[in-house]
Design an enzyme around this catalytic site. Sequence first.
Site, PDB file in Angstrom:
ATOM      1  N   THR A  97     -63.039  89.442 -11.242  1.00  0.00           N
ATOM      2  CA  THR A  97     -63.868  90.245  -9.998  1.00  0.00           C
ATOM      3  C   THR A  97     -62.633  91.553  -9.775  1.00  0.00           C
ATOM      4  OG1 THR A  97     -65.432  88.468 -10.381  1.00  0.00           O
ATOM      5  CG2 THR A  97     -65.455  90.023  -8.777  1.00  0.00           C
ATOM      6  N   ASN A 138     -67.660  88.976 -16.613  1.00  0.00           N
ATOM      7  CA  ASN A 138     -68.083  87.828 -16.713  1.00  0.00           C
ATOM      8  C   ASN A 138     -68.599  87.506 -18.440  1.00  0.00           C
ATOM      9  OD1 ASN A 138     -67.923  86.151 -14.393  1.00  0.00           O
ATOM     10  ND2 ASN A 138     -70.166  84.932 -14.823  1.00  0.00           N
ATOM     11  N   HIS A 184     -28.163  69.689 -42.657  1.00  0.00           N
ATOM     12  CA  HIS A 184     -27.354  68.327 -41.078  1.00  0.00           C
ATOM     13  C   HIS A 184     -26.504  68.929 -40.585  1.00  0.00           C
ATOM     14  CE1 HIS A 184     -30.493  65.014 -42.670  1.00  0.00           C
ATOM     15  NE2 HIS A 184     -30.753  65.574 -43.531  1.00  0.00           N
ATOM     16  N   SER A 314     -16.505  88.523 -21.603  1.00  0.00           N
ATOM     17  CA  SER A 314     -16.628  87.416 -20.928  1.00  0.00           C
ATOM     18  C   SER A 314     -15.248  88.183 -19.697  1.00  0.00           C
ATOM     19  CB  SER A 314     -15.251  86.570 -21.254  1.00  0.00           C
ATOM     20  OG  SER A 314     -14.558  85.313 -20.411  1.00  0.00           O
ATOM     21  N   SER A 315     -15.675  87.871 -18.421  1.00  0.00           N
ATOM     22  CA  SER A 315     -14.985  88.913 -17.085  1.00  0.00           C
ATOM     23  C   SER A 315     -13.568  87.928 -17.135  1.00  0.00           C
ATOM     24  CB  SER A 315     -16.394  88.143 -15.774  1.00  0.00           C
ATOM     25  OG  SER A 315     -15.811  86.591 -15.542  1.00  0.00           O
ATOM     26  N   LYS A 320     -12.462  88.569 -26.084  1.00  0.00           N
ATOM     27  CA  LYS A 320     -14.097  88.145 -26.769  1.00  0.00           C
ATOM     28  C   LYS A 320     -15.190  88.968 -25.940  1.00  0.00           C
ATOM     29  CE  LYS A 320     -15.742  83.194 -25.384  1.00  0.00           C
ATOM     30  NZ  LYS A 320     -17.556  84.029 -25.507  1.00  0.00           N
ATOM     31  N   GLU A 327     -29.277  86.037 -29.572  1.00  0.00           N
ATOM     32  CA  GLU A 327     -29.089  85.356 -27.482  1.00  0.00           C
ATOM     33  C   GLU A 327     -30.179  85.519 -26.766  1.00  0.00           C
ATOM     34  OE1 GLU A 327     -24.755  84.525 -27.207  1.00  0.00           O
ATOM     35  OE2 GLU A 327     -25.764  85.500 -25.277  1.00  0.00           O
TER      36      GLU A 327
END
Length: 471
Positions: A97, A138, A184, A314-315, A320, A327
Amino acid sequence: MRKEHDFLGELEVADELYYGVQTLRAMENFNITGKHIDHDFIRSLAMVKKACALANMKTGRMDPTIGNAIVKAADEIIAGGLVDQFPVDPIQGGAGTSFNMNMNEVLANRALEILGHPKGSYDIISPNNHCNMAQSTNDAFPTAIKVCAILKSKPLLVALQRLVDELEKKAEEYKEVLKMGRTHLQDAVPITLGQEMGSYASGIRRGIKRIESSMLGAHIVNMGATAVGTGLNAEPSYIKDVAAELSTVVGEEFYTAENLIDATNNTDVFADISSGMKVTALVLIKMANDFRLMASGPRCGIGELKLPPRQPGSSIMPGKVNPVIAEVLNQVCYQVVANDLAVTLGVENGQFELNVMEPVIAYNLFNAMCYLKNGVNTFVDKLLIDLEADRERCQYWLERSVGIVTALLPHVGYENASALAKEAYTTGRAIKEIILEKGLLTKEEMEHILSPAEMTKPGIAGADILKVKGN
């Protein structure tokens, strides 16, 4: 300043604002997300209001001077104007509303301005009497959700089709790259990288069809249902006309629900749409995980894929690079799954003749569509287009796996194949080397049996050799 009132009392409104007293109350009551209404949703409700004004003029109930001013105001909003006049929080009590009245007030005041009257002159054009004529939150609010879902589904489906197209390009590019299949998380039998890419494309195509199918329900609306679905205060001719007017305004075909009471108190169509996205997200999660695993290493992992480097990973570790694009697609899809749960809870918690939880349904549905579209486009643009296969690495693992022994069963028998596998495991030697040493097959026969063309199609690899030998 101008003074506006509702039945709860009077408030002062800054004169430059197009919204009014009920919007101010919503701003006071609902400070939940810190966000504003989705812009496409604003446009969608304006489309609904325009269709209602046109239908009301067609029945003769609305004065054309007022109706055309409302239509003109709605057109400005549809074109992207007055967006800053919708400050209400997307999650709100009241089944929407607050947003409905926010829209009604903006339309009324802009229409008054168009006709040369001061804002707040609601005796001339009223948010309730005119902008909400033959309507209720509605029916207007859920119809706007459906319009918005249709609008947002289009770029989402385009993004998913782009993903399919790029995967199919990779399927063709990598059709001769033989590699180990894995089940697997263990070595299985060979497959081509192209076949894997094609399987991902197939899964996404299924997701596109699933979402397209779920969107069909969004074209069935409950306009004219008003408060509980009985159509109180809406003339039969209006109910007939409003879906047709909405179809013209939006450019999509809309149909009046056969049972307006059902269409008002049930929101399962939104669960259907959300579920289609959730299941598609699950397929995307599986694909992104496979990419991350195949790209793992790069030297001490599987390393069959080379993902384009997008940023230092990487820091602390120089050099890397992480699979950040895969991700982020994973995380986008997790959020889509979470949004689906919120939609599910909203859908199941309607009571009697109305589902009052539609604001949270809309909020999570639209966010999921936006996130999924952006996540898929990012995956295509930042990862898939520049993806490379490490063909040497694929061959390296293939030659060191004992999984290829399965293809040799018809040629050397189960006992010999088992012995070959055991010796390869215990000695670390390649299967091919042991076969040649034992004279079980010639080099030419072995290379033919273990070729990509023979190993990755139905039937017995090297069946022609068996035929020559009379087996």
